[in-house]
Design an enzyme around this catalytic site. Structure first.
Site, PDB file in Angstrom:
ATOM      1  CE1 TYR A 109      -3.667   2.462   0.420  1.00 15.86           C
ATOM      2  CE2 TYR A 109      -2.205   3.517   1.985  1.00 15.86           C
ATOM      3  CZ  TYR A 109      -3.321   3.554   1.178  1.00 15.86           C
ATOM      4  OH  TYR A 109      -4.082   4.689   1.130  1.00 15.86           O
ATOM      5  CD1 TRP A 111      -1.612   7.451  -0.894  1.00 16.47           C
ATOM      6  CD2 TRP A 111      -1.685   9.274  -2.210  1.00 16.47           C
ATOM      7  NE1 TRP A 111      -2.899   7.961  -0.855  1.00 16.47           N
ATOM      8  CE2 TRP A 111      -2.966   9.085  -1.654  1.00 16.47           C
ATOM      9  CE3 TRP A 111      -1.482  10.356  -3.051  1.00 16.47           C
ATOM     10  CZ2 TRP A 111      -4.031   9.921  -1.925  1.00 16.47           C
ATOM     11  CZ3 TRP A 111      -2.548  11.199  -3.319  1.00 16.47           C
ATOM     12  CH2 TRP A 111      -3.819  10.976  -2.762  1.00 16.47           C
TER      13      TRP A 111
HETATM   14  N1  LIG Z   1      -1.923  18.700   2.706  1.00 14.12           N
HETATM   15  C1  LIG Z   1      -2.308  17.414   2.645  1.00 14.12           C
HETATM   16  N2  LIG Z   1      -3.507  17.108   2.130  1.00 14.12           N
HETATM   17  C2  LIG Z   1      -3.912  15.810   2.082  1.00 14.12           C
HETATM   18  C3  LIG Z   1      -3.078  14.740   2.507  1.00 14.12           C
HETATM   19  C4  LIG Z   1      -1.801  15.105   3.048  1.00 14.12           C
HETATM   20  O1  LIG Z   1      -1.020  14.236   3.480  1.00 14.12           O
HETATM   21  N3  LIG Z   1      -1.451  16.434   3.106  1.00 14.12           N
HETATM   22  N4  LIG Z   1      -3.488  13.435   2.395  1.00 14.12           N
HETATM   23  C5  LIG Z   1      -4.566  13.148   1.452  1.00 14.12           C
HETATM   24  C6  LIG Z   1      -5.173  11.842   1.693  1.00 14.12           C
HETATM   25  S1  LIG Z   1      -4.346  10.450   1.194  1.00 14.12           S
HETATM   26  C7  LIG Z   1      -6.423  11.690   2.225  1.00 14.12           C
HETATM   27  S2  LIG Z   1      -7.107  10.140   2.356  1.00 14.12           S
HETATM   28  C8  LIG Z   1      -7.218  12.842   2.651  1.00 14.12           C
HETATM   29  C9  LIG Z   1      -7.845  12.621   4.014  1.00 14.12           C
HETATM   30  O2  LIG Z   1      -8.852  13.546   4.261  1.00 14.12           O
HETATM   31  P1  LIG Z   1      -9.457  13.626   5.730  1.00 14.12           P
HETATM   32  O3  LIG Z   1      -9.446  12.282   6.332  1.00 14.12           O
HETATM   33  O4  LIG Z   1     -10.763  14.313   5.670  1.00 14.12           O
HETATM   34  O5  LIG Z   1      -8.345  14.573   6.414  1.00 14.12           O
HETATM   35  P2  LIG Z   1      -7.872  14.861   7.912  1.00 14.12           P
HETATM   36  O6  LIG Z   1      -6.980  16.041   7.804  1.00 14.12           O
HETATM   37  O7  LIG Z   1      -7.322  13.644   8.538  1.00 14.12           O
HETATM   38  O8  LIG Z   1      -9.192  15.246   8.676  1.00 14.12           O
HETATM   39  C10 LIG Z   1      -9.956  16.401   8.325  1.00 14.12           C
HETATM   40  C11 LIG Z   1     -10.441  17.082   9.576  1.00 14.12           C
HETATM   41  O9  LIG Z   1     -11.396  16.287  10.269  1.00 14.12           O
HETATM   42  C12 LIG Z   1     -11.472  16.794  11.576  1.00 14.12           C
HETATM   43  N5  LIG Z   1     -11.886  15.764  12.509  1.00 14.12           N
HETATM   44  C13 LIG Z   1     -11.124  14.782  13.030  1.00 14.12           C
HETATM   45  N6  LIG Z   1     -11.873  14.024  13.867  1.00 14.12           N
HETATM   46  C14 LIG Z   1     -13.113  14.541  13.855  1.00 14.12           C
HETATM   47  C15 LIG Z   1     -14.335  14.177  14.504  1.00 14.12           C
HETATM   48  O10 LIG Z   1     -14.434  13.217  15.262  1.00 14.12           O
HETATM   49  N7  LIG Z   1     -15.425  14.932  14.215  1.00 14.12           N
HETATM   50  C16 LIG Z   1     -15.380  15.983  13.362  1.00 14.12           C
HETATM   51  N8  LIG Z   1     -16.514  16.625  13.106  1.00 14.12           N
HETATM   52  N9  LIG Z   1     -14.236  16.348  12.766  1.00 14.12           N
HETATM   53  C17 LIG Z   1     -13.126  15.643  13.000  1.00 14.12           C
HETATM   54  C18 LIG Z   1     -10.081  17.266  11.937  1.00 14.12           C
HETATM   55  O11 LIG Z   1     -10.169  18.517  12.573  1.00 14.12           O
HETATM   56  C19 LIG Z   1      -9.362  17.289  10.617  1.00 14.12           C
HETATM   57  O12 LIG Z   1      -8.643  18.483  10.384  1.00 14.12           O
HETATM   58  O13 LIG Z   1      -6.403  14.006   2.718  1.00 14.12           O
HETATM   59  C20 LIG Z   1      -5.665  14.218   1.510  1.00 14.12           C
HETATM   60  N10 LIG Z   1      -5.124  15.547   1.545  1.00 14.12           N
HETATM   61  N1  LIG Z   2      -2.581   8.111  12.411  1.00 11.91           N
HETATM   62  C1  LIG Z   2      -2.910   8.233  11.134  1.00 11.91           C
HETATM   63  N2  LIG Z   2      -2.279   7.476  10.205  1.00 11.91           N
HETATM   64  C2  LIG Z   2      -2.613   7.584   8.914  1.00 11.91           C
HETATM   65  C3  LIG Z   2      -3.604   8.500   8.487  1.00 11.91           C
HETATM   66  C4  LIG Z   2      -4.265   9.278   9.477  1.00 11.91           C
HETATM   67  O1  LIG Z   2      -5.165  10.085   9.174  1.00 11.91           O
HETATM   68  N3  LIG Z   2      -3.870   9.129  10.777  1.00 11.91           N
HETATM   69  N4  LIG Z   2      -3.897   8.597   7.145  1.00 11.91           N
HETATM   70  C5  LIG Z   2      -3.712   7.409   6.342  1.00 11.91           C
HETATM   71  C6  LIG Z   2      -3.887   7.668   4.909  1.00 11.91           C
HETATM   72  S1  LIG Z   2      -5.395   8.359   4.440  1.00 11.91           S
HETATM   73  C7  LIG Z   2      -2.958   7.326   3.983  1.00 11.91           C
HETATM   74  S2  LIG Z   2      -3.370   7.468   2.320  1.00 11.91           S
HETATM   75  C8  LIG Z   2      -1.650   6.771   4.355  1.00 11.91           C
HETATM   76  C9  LIG Z   2      -0.487   7.241   3.459  1.00 11.91           C
HETATM   77  O2  LIG Z   2       0.591   6.382   3.591  1.00 11.91           O
HETATM   78  P1  LIG Z   2       1.668   6.165   2.420  1.00 11.91           P
HETATM   79  O3  LIG Z   2       1.023   6.316   1.090  1.00 11.91           O
HETATM   80  O4  LIG Z   2       2.379   4.893   2.696  1.00 11.91           O
HETATM   81  O5  LIG Z   2       2.634   7.404   2.692  1.00 11.91           O
HETATM   82  P2  LIG Z   2       3.685   8.134   1.742  1.00 11.91           P
HETATM   83  O6  LIG Z   2       4.573   8.921   2.643  1.00 11.91           O
HETATM   84  O7  LIG Z   2       2.968   8.870   0.670  1.00 11.91           O
HETATM   85  O8  LIG Z   2       4.527   6.932   1.137  1.00 11.91           O
HETATM   86  C10 LIG Z   2       4.855   6.836  -0.206  1.00 11.91           C
HETATM   87  C11 LIG Z   2       6.294   6.350  -0.340  1.00 11.91           C
HETATM   88  O9  LIG Z   2       6.548   6.090  -1.721  1.00 11.91           O
HETATM   89  C12 LIG Z   2       7.863   6.556  -2.032  1.00 11.91           C
HETATM   90  N5  LIG Z   2       7.948   6.766  -3.488  1.00 11.91           N
HETATM   91  C13 LIG Z   2       7.679   7.875  -4.208  1.00 11.91           C
HETATM   92  N6  LIG Z   2       7.868   7.643  -5.521  1.00 11.91           N
HETATM   93  C14 LIG Z   2       8.273   6.362  -5.649  1.00 11.91           C
HETATM   94  C15 LIG Z   2       8.623   5.529  -6.747  1.00 11.91           C
HETATM   95  O10 LIG Z   2       8.573   5.920  -7.904  1.00 11.91           O
HETATM   96  N7  LIG Z   2       8.984   4.248  -6.476  1.00 11.91           N
HETATM   97  C16 LIG Z   2       9.030   3.766  -5.216  1.00 11.91           C
HETATM   98  N8  LIG Z   2       9.388   2.494  -5.054  1.00 11.91           N
HETATM   99  N9  LIG Z   2       8.714   4.533  -4.159  1.00 11.91           N
HETATM  100  C17 LIG Z   2       8.327   5.801  -4.365  1.00 11.91           C
HETATM  101  C18 LIG Z   2       8.007   7.807  -1.190  1.00 11.91           C
HETATM  102  O11 LIG Z   2       9.379   8.151  -1.038  1.00 11.91           O
HETATM  103  C19 LIG Z   2       7.324   7.378   0.111  1.00 11.91           C
HETATM  104  O12 LIG Z   2       8.240   6.799   1.003  1.00 11.91           O
HETATM  105  O13 LIG Z   2      -1.370   7.083   5.730  1.00 11.91           O
HETATM  106  C20 LIG Z   2      -2.407   6.656   6.608  1.00 11.91           C
HETATM  107  N10 LIG Z   2      -1.972   6.790   7.988  1.00 11.91           N
HETATM  108 MO   LIG Z   3      -5.347   8.648   2.104  1.00  6.74          MO
END
Ligand SMILES: Nc1nc2c(c(=O)[nH]1)N[C@H]1C(S)=C(S)[C@@H](COP(=O)(O)OP(=O)(O)OC[C@H]3O[C@@H](n4cnc5c(=O)[nH]c(N)nc54)[C@H](O)[C@@H]3O)O[C@H]1N2
Ligand SMILES: Nc1nc2c(c(=O)[nH]1)N[C@H]1C(S)=C(S)[C@@H](COP(=O)(O)OP(=O)(O)OC[C@H]3O[C@@H](n4cnc5c(=O)[nH]c(N)nc54)[C@H](O)[C@@H]3O)O[C@H]1N2
Ligand SMILES: [Mo]
Length: 762
Positions: A109, A111
């Site tokens: 898993y 990104w």
């Molecule tokens: N800059 C930036 N943007 C991202 C990402 C990133 O790493 N960096 N990751 C991307 C990815 S992979 C994903 S899946 C999405 C995730 O998108 P989300 O899961 O929606 O993102 P979060 O920032 O975890 O949460 C959004 C807000 O929900 C609020 N929240 C948390 N718990 C609760 C609760 O119990 N109730 C209510 N009402 N609100 C709550 C928090 O204040 C938080 O700021 O974001 C994407 N966008």
């Molecule tokens: N506590 C908590 N944990 C969370 C979340 C949360 O809200 N709270 N959010 C979750 C969510 S929504 C997500 S999506 C995950 C994200 O978790 P990940 O998707 O595992 O996080 P990334 O840091 O984006 O990891 C991508 C990796 O790919 C590598 N990479 C980039 N390009 C290439 C390439 O071309 N080849 C290879 N082999 N590697 C490459 C980057 O260097 C990096 O290390 O985290 C989850 N974890």
């Molecule tokens: Mo995500």
């Protein structure tokens, strides 16, 4: 001279190159609201955390494959590509011959980076399929609960965002945007596969200018930029609040019973629960108030407003990334169904406005070019967030989505393009789990904690050191990604590595089909172009022009087709309708997910017994300063740190009660683990709530101790890795209870971005 352009998950840019690295970037033209994350790119190609050469863990090289608690605390030996290929091919062959393909966990898993061809997960899955298959993973950390519950109750999950009501329709028609989890613009920076425009901020401006109002339920004020009605609820109580609102609709004759009868099934069963007919507990605004901490009158008044105006109920993805995460999207949909505006322009349901860039953006009319991954003959899989359970509980059975599954015995873990030390919960448990297997293989451009815990480390190129193109389903541009720089040191793209391994393993021809990477780009493009019902330039013309604009389906309203003709557009649920009651889910008999949406008390919230010991509710949300753990060493991410540590935000009253001041280094802890963080005192949070984003690279004070404190601020040393429920087993990392105290010891250095010790071959 024109500057070379490229694409990231957070936007398109043009670069100034110097000394083989990106020296400066400018957002590409046409992006109204470019992401600040572009500022992490300069210096990233030659950063000291790059993996320079193939490397094998010293203990593994000496003793051979096998369980080891030295992972994460060992030196590495640099090897040649020839040696690496030989070692890795031999080990893959051994594991498959001795234990079968099921013993290879290749879920992988993550990104990785933008790019349709060099997409690491597609490459590793194609490779492992040709090897004979692998144990795989289902769904995502993003949408683990949604991915299982929503197909069951509304027949789809990805259409909820990919075919969501568009911003232009919201701007024109919506009066009230009721946002559970806010609508955080920081998150709209991102789209998987890339994005060339960020329209959300401008759409909200126009929406407000027309008189639209945002109602935000969130513990954080800044989950909405600018004016809104802020309801700072206790985290984890949204379902109770939604039930309180639904109760007002049901009892004040404001529910649209005709909509419920025509388009939904099972409302009556749900209503018995709502009114308390069976359990004697009416889910009234007063009831919701005692749970959520919000005034009952505010909820009553809001419910009336919602019924009287064109309203969208939108649920952020974060609300399903907690225990019982299935309930919030299901209950949000139910609330919207009771309002009867689903399928009407500017009304109804939304899931993830403000979670990602894609909701609100029109989908492409066509697919995108795609690398075929082949077929996986192995049947065994896990729900993605069960990685530690998989490794720690081989042979054990578990419930999942109405089935009984068994964890297979894994010998080899293969990761390319993801970072479990970023994404998985309970890192101390993860470290123990990773010590169990024979071999861990990691491809990454950087020495992440996952790479440091591997036995075989394969240096990948970054997206800017190879040729590719990318785009995403909700962005109108397919963009060429020319090579901006030569591959760093001895790094190599994942395709070349897999091609070389495939040749050693005897299926090279099937893997490459005789094509170079550049030939694959042209081939996938041509195959895609031939299947389109409109003309596109030739591949060479596209490559020359650098971008190709594709037609989109504009002005969508979610489920408008279904509303217009429910017989012709039957939903993919057993009843063909929205299932407020699901006989299938009810039939599973789970104690943690019932036949209709329900309030379940969370395991970690401010009123649970644990809160006497760990009285602060930590939100581990997405970082504003980077994408996950990617480019944590970049300028924007580094500028956000306090004495090198990730910032944790705390309300002034909680800081005062602990004698803490802004800028202090604090220890954040519970019974699972501890980390250091830098304190930011901020009144834009509900008291007793603290916020520490994910993404600081895990940095154990003592790498030999699985329980070691992280000195850098990774919240996943604290979080629990039990799933949302037996139904979906989704990730629950968004919430955790903690305590915070001043850190008084000698401040340990941050070594997260330093490579491990690497020896020459003896
Ligand atoms: N800059 C930036 N943007 C991202 C990402 C990133 O790493 N960096 N990751 C991307 C990815 S992979 C994903 S899946 C999405 C995730 O998108 P989300 O899961 O929606 O993102 P979060 O920032 O975890 O949460 C959004 C807000 O929900 C609020 N929240 C948390 N718990 C609760 C609760 O119990 N109730 C209510 N009402 N609100 C709550 C928090 O204040 C938080 O700021 O974001 C994407 N966008
Ligand atoms: N506590 C908590 N944990 C969370 C979340 C949360 O809200 N709270 N959010 C979750 C969510 S929504 C997500 S999506 C995950 C994200 O978790 P990940 O998707 O595992 O996080 P990334 O840091 O984006 O990891 C991508 C990796 O790919 C590598 N990479 C980039 N390009 C290439 C390439 O071309 N080849 C290879 N082999 N590697 C490459 C980057 O260097 C990096 O290390 O985290 C989850 N974890
Ligand atoms: Mo995500």
């Amino acid at each position: 001279m024109s500057r070379p352009a490229s694409l990231t998950h957070w936007g398109a840019f043009t670069a100034t190159m110097a000394d083989g690295d990106i020296a400066a970037v400018t957002a590409a033209e046409g992006d109204a609201d470019p992401s600040p994350l572009l500022g992490n790119l300069p210096g990233s190609l030659r950063h000291r955390s790059r993996v320079a050469a193939p490397a094998v863990r010293r203990g593994w090289l000496r003793a051979g494959p096998g369980p080891s608690d030295r992972r994460g605390d060992d030196e590495f030996v640099a090897v040649s590509w020839d040696e690496l290929e030989e070692i890795l091919a031999t080990e893959l062959r051994r594991v498959v011959d001795t234990h079968g393909n099921e013993a290879v966990f290749g879920g992988s898993y993550g990104w990785s980076s933008a790019g349709r061809f060099h997409h690491a997960q597609s490459q590793v899955h194609r490779f492992l399929n040709l090897l004979g298959g692998y144990t795989f993973s289902r769904h995502s950390y993003s949408l683990g609960a949604t991915g299982v519950i929503m197909p069951r109750v509304v027949g789809t999950h990805d259409d909820l965002f990919k075919r969501s009501t568009s911003w232009e329709v919201i701007v024109e028609h919506t009066d009230l945007l009721v946002c559970f989890g806010g609508i955080a613009l920081k998150n709209t920076a991102i789209n998987h596969g890339g994005t060339t425009a960020h329209p959300a901020r401008d759409a909200l401006r126009k929406f407000r200018a027309r008189g639209g109002r945002i109602v935000s339920f969130s513990p954080l004020r800044d989950d909405v930029d600018g004016d809104c009605d802020w309801h700072a609820l206790i985290p984890g109580t949204d379902v109770a609040v939604m039930l309180g609102l639904a109760y007002v609709l049901a009892t004040e004759n404001l529910a649209d019973r005709e909509f419920l009868a025509t388009y939904c099934t099972g409302y009556d069963r749900f209503e018995r629960y709502l009114l308390g007919h069976d359990d004697g507990v009416p889910k009234s605004p007063q009831w919701a108030s005692t749970i959520s901490g919000l005034p009952a009158d505010d909820l009553t008044e809001l419910a009336r407003r919602m019924a009287g105006q064109r309203t969208i109920v939108t649920v952020s993805w974060s609300l399903q990334r907690i225990r019982h995460g299935e309930q919030a999207p299901w209950m949000g949909l139910t609330l919207a169904a009771m309002l009867g505006q689903i399928g009407l322009p500017g009304g109804g349901f939304g899931h993830g406005y403000g979670s990602m860039n894609e909701p609100g953006l029109p989908p492409l009319r066509s697919e995108l070019p795609r690398l075929p991954q082949g077929i996986n003959p192995v049947q065994s899989f896990i729900p993605v967030a069960a990685i530690s359970d998989l490794l720690l509980r081989p042979g054990e059975q578990f419930d999942y989505n109405g089935r009984r599954l068994r964890f297979p015995e894994i010998k080899l873990v293969y990761w390319a393009g993801g970072n479990p030390f970023h994404h998985h919960q309970n890192i101390p448990r993860l470290r123990r789990a990773l010590s169990r297997v024979d071999t861990i293989v990691v491809h990454d451009p950087y020495w992440t904690a996952m790479a440091k815990h591997a036995d075989i480390v394969v240096p990948s190129t970054t997206a800017f050191e190879r040729e590719d193109y990318s785009g995403s389903r909700n962005d109108p541009v397919l963009m060429a990604m020319p090579r901006l720089a030569e591959p760093f040191a001895r790094s190599r793209d994942d395709y070349s590595t897999f091609a070389a391994l495939a040749h050693r393993l005897g299926f090279g021809e099937q893997f490459t089909e005789g094509r170079t990477a550049r030939q694959w780009l042209a081939h996938l493009y041509d195959k895609w172009a031939a299947a389109l019902d409109f003309a596109v330039p030739t591949f060479d013309e596209f490559w020359q022009q650098g971008r190709l604009r594709l037609a989109t389906e504009d002005g969508l309203t979610l489920l408008a087709d279904y509303r217009a003709d429910p017989a012709a557009h039957r939903l993919g649920t057993p009843s063909g309708r929205i299932e407020i009651f699901s006989a299938d889910i009810d039939g599973f008999g789970y104690d943690d997910c019932a036949g209709h949406p329900k309030w379940f008390e969370p395991s970690e919230w401010l009123k649970s017994p644990r809160a006497t010991q760990f009285p602060l509710h930590l939100l581990a949300n997405q970082p504003a300063s980077r994408l996950h753990g990617q480019l944590d060493g970049g300028a924007v991410s580094q500028a956000s740190k306090i004495q090198g540590r990730e910032p944790i935000r705390m309300h002034p009253s909680d800081a005062a009660a602990r004698g803490l001041s802004d800028g202090d280094i604090v220890r954040v802890f519970n019974d699972r683990g501890a980390c250091l963080a830098g304190l930011v005192v901020d009144d834009r949070l509900r008291p007793s709530v603290v916020q520490l984003a994910t993404g600081a690279w895990f940095d154990p004070a003592d790498p030999s101790d699985p329980d070691a404190m992280c000195v850098h601020g990774n919240p996943n040393v604290l979080t629990d890795d039990s799933g949302t429920s037996k139904l979906a087993h989704g990730c629950t990392g968004a919430h955790v209870l903690v305590q915070v105290e001043k850190f008084t010891g000698e401040l340990p250095p941050v070594r997260a971005h330093e490579p491990p010790v690497i020896r020459r071959r003896e």
